[in-house]
Design a protein around this motif. Structure first.
Motif, PDB file in Angstrom:
ATOM      1  N   SER A   1       0.871  -1.117  -0.074  1.00 25.05           N
ATOM      2  CA  SER A   1      -0.109  -0.112   0.133  1.00 25.05           C
ATOM      3  C   SER A   1       0.688   1.575  -0.094  1.00 25.05           C
ATOM      4  N   ASN A   2       2.155   0.706   0.533  1.00 30.89           N
ATOM      5  CA  ASN A   2       2.479   2.803   1.012  1.00 30.89           C
ATOM      6  C   ASN A   2       3.844   1.948  -0.458  1.00 30.89           C
ATOM      7  N   ILE A   3       3.885   1.980  -1.594  1.00 31.18           N
ATOM      8  CA  ILE A   3       4.025   1.948  -3.091  1.00 31.18           C
ATOM      9  C   ILE A   3       3.967   3.523  -3.595  1.00 31.18           C
ATOM     10  N   PRO A   4       4.906   4.183  -3.660  1.00 27.31           N
ATOM     11  CA  PRO A   4       3.627   5.420  -4.403  1.00 27.31           C
ATOM     12  C   PRO A   4       2.731   5.538  -5.460  1.00 27.31           C
ATOM     13  N   THR A   5       3.065   4.530  -6.147  1.00 31.57           N
ATOM     14  CA  THR A   5       1.774   5.085  -7.460  1.00 31.57           C
ATOM     15  C   THR A   5       0.447   4.123  -6.497  1.00 31.57           C
ATOM     16  N   ILE A   6       0.515   3.208  -6.146  1.00 34.95           N
ATOM     17  CA  ILE A   6      -0.331   2.108  -5.345  1.00 34.95           C
ATOM     18  C   ILE A   6      -0.914   3.520  -3.782  1.00 34.95           C
ATOM     19  N   LYS A   7      -0.184   3.973  -3.485  1.00 32.29           N
ATOM     20  CA  LYS A   7      -0.329   4.893  -2.522  1.00 32.29           C
ATOM     21  C   LYS A   7      -1.350   6.215  -2.921  1.00 32.29           C
ATOM     22  N   LYS A   8      -1.228   6.518  -4.191  1.00 30.72           N
ATOM     23  CA  LYS A   8      -1.794   7.721  -4.650  1.00 30.72           C
ATOM     24  C   LYS A   8      -3.182   7.366  -5.195  1.00 30.72           C
ATOM     25  N   PHE A   9      -3.551   5.495  -5.354  1.00 31.44           N
ATOM     26  CA  PHE A   9      -4.498   4.942  -6.582  1.00 31.44           C
ATOM     27  C   PHE A   9      -5.120   5.121  -4.683  1.00 31.44           C
ATOM     28  N   LEU A  10      -4.464   4.681  -3.816  1.00 30.95           N
ATOM     29  CA  LEU A  10      -5.683   3.956  -2.468  1.00 30.95           C
ATOM     30  C   LEU A  10      -6.579   5.881  -1.933  1.00 30.95           C
ATOM     31  N   GLN A  11      -5.403   7.065  -2.654  1.00 29.41           N
ATOM     32  CA  GLN A  11      -6.100   8.280  -2.108  1.00 29.41           C
ATOM     33  C   GLN A  11      -7.732   8.261  -2.941  1.00 29.41           C
ATOM     34  N   PRO A  12      -8.985   8.684  -2.031  1.00 31.65           N
ATOM     35  CA  PRO A  12      -9.149   9.527  -2.346  1.00 31.65           C
ATOM     36  C   PRO A  12      -9.923  10.433  -3.419  1.00 31.65           C
ATOM     37  N   GLY A  13     -10.680   9.985  -4.493  1.00 34.35           N
ATOM     38  CA  GLY A  13     -10.558  11.112  -5.676  1.00 34.35           C
ATOM     39  C   GLY A  13      -9.813  10.712  -7.097  1.00 34.35           C
ATOM     40  N   SER A  14      -9.274   9.038  -6.512  1.00 37.16           N
ATOM     41  CA  SER A  14      -8.035   8.280  -7.625  1.00 37.16           C
ATOM     42  C   SER A  14      -9.335   7.902  -8.471  1.00 37.16           C
ATOM     43  N   GLN A  15      -9.377   7.208  -9.971  1.00 38.25           N
ATOM     44  CA  GLN A  15      -9.899   5.824 -10.618  1.00 38.25           C
ATOM     45  C   GLN A  15     -10.537   5.309  -9.890  1.00 38.25           C
ATOM     46  N   ARG A  16     -10.288   4.728  -9.209  1.00 41.78           N
ATOM     47  CA  ARG A  16     -10.552   3.326  -7.480  1.00 41.78           C
ATOM     48  C   ARG A  16     -11.927   3.501  -7.684  1.00 41.78           C
ATOM     49  N   LYS A  17     -12.467   2.221  -8.258  1.00 39.83           N
ATOM     50  CA  LYS A  17     -14.470   2.576  -7.864  1.00 39.83           C
ATOM     51  C   LYS A  17     -14.717   1.856  -6.285  1.00 39.83           C
ATOM     52  N   PRO A  18     -15.537   2.470  -5.744  1.00 38.10           N
ATOM     53  CA  PRO A  18     -16.248   1.864  -4.779  1.00 38.10           C
ATOM     54  C   PRO A  18     -16.991   0.020  -4.592  1.00 38.10           C
ATOM     55  N   PRO A  19     -17.107  -0.033  -3.977  1.00 35.67           N
ATOM     56  CA  PRO A  19     -18.051  -1.317  -3.933  1.00 35.67           C
ATOM     57  C   PRO A  19     -18.952  -1.174  -4.608  1.00 35.67           C
TER      58      PRO A  19
END
Ligand SMILES: N[C@@H](CCC(=O)N[C@@H](CS)C(=O)NCC(=O)O)C(=O)O
Length: 222
Positions: free
Chosen positions: A189-207
């Motif tokens: 989770s602390n790998i910078p690109t992943i950390k960024k993806f885990l932040q609110p507002g990223s393109q990650r989608k909710p359940p």
């Protein structure tokens, strides 16, 4: 500058989410074409863009790719997340397939009637605890390295983190018997690109929620 990959899918996780994760982890920016109406879907079909009439569709390098596993595998290779030789590659594929199986169970449960949905999600947690997570805990224990394969960050690590977070949404204590997976989760989770993806507002989608389910049903008419 090469065009950004374009992802054609619903505004939700489904079969596209692991592709979003992989691109984000590789530090690749992407655009999304959100399928919201039956007309959009029919047009894509008429234009011959959907090889088997199905999404996910990913436009990249002048190609139109379909079939989730083929897409993931080719992106993993393209972004150097697929091992250094065939032996590493097949291990990465096996681990990624295992986590995909688990995540597909979660994705499909959203479309079941409420009583069956609960049962299916309980089964996911049970399978995670008894079938999937013990395997990954043992792999980490046996080789004592930071990553699943070849002591190097790969697609298998990305997808395992995605699966862990997904199952934790169903049962927050699911990792309680898996100390190495807990550490793995924090590390990846602390790998910078992943950390960024885990932040609110990223393109990650909710359940998936009921609106998402309704849109998918309308578009695909089932
Ligand atoms: N094997 C395909 C299955 C894709 C699939 O079933 N996609 C669904 C949406 S998640 C779809 O487009 N269904 C329409 C259909 O099968 O006619 C893959 O893994 O990409």
């Amino acid at each position: 500058m090469a065009a950004k990959p374009k992802l054609w899918y619903f505004r939700g996780r489904g079969r596209m989410e692991s592709i979003r994760w992989l691109l984000a982890a590789a530090g690749v920016e992407f655009e999304e074409e959100v399928l919201e109406t039956r007309e959009q879907y029919e047009k894509s079909q008429k234009d011959g863009r959907l090889l088997f009439g199905q999404v996910p569709l990913v436009e990249i390098d002048g190609m139109e790719l379909t079939q989730t596993r083929a897409i993931l595998s080719s992106l993993a290779t393209k972004y150097n997340l697929h091992g250094k030789d065939p032996k590493e590659t097949v291990r990465i594929d096996m681990y990624a397939e295992g986590t995909l199986d688990l995540m597909m169970m979660v994705a499909l449960a959203a479309f079941k009637p409420p009583e069956e949905k609960e049962e299916s999600l309980a089964l996911v947690v049970k399978k995670a605890k008894t079938q999937h997570f013990p395997v990954f805990e043992k792999i980490l224990k046996d080789h004592g390295e930071d990553f699943l394969v070849g002591n190097k960050f790969s697609w298998a690590d990305i997808q395992l983190l995605e699966a862990i977070l997904m199952v934790e949404e169903l049962d927050a204590s699911v990792l309680s018997d898996f100390p190495l997976l807990k550490e793995f989760k924090t590390r990846i989770s602390n790998i910078p690109t992943i950390k960024k993806f885990l932040q609110p507002g990223s393109q990650r989608k909710p359940p998936p929620d009921s609106h998402y389910v309704e849109v998918v049903r309308n578009v695909l008419q089932f």
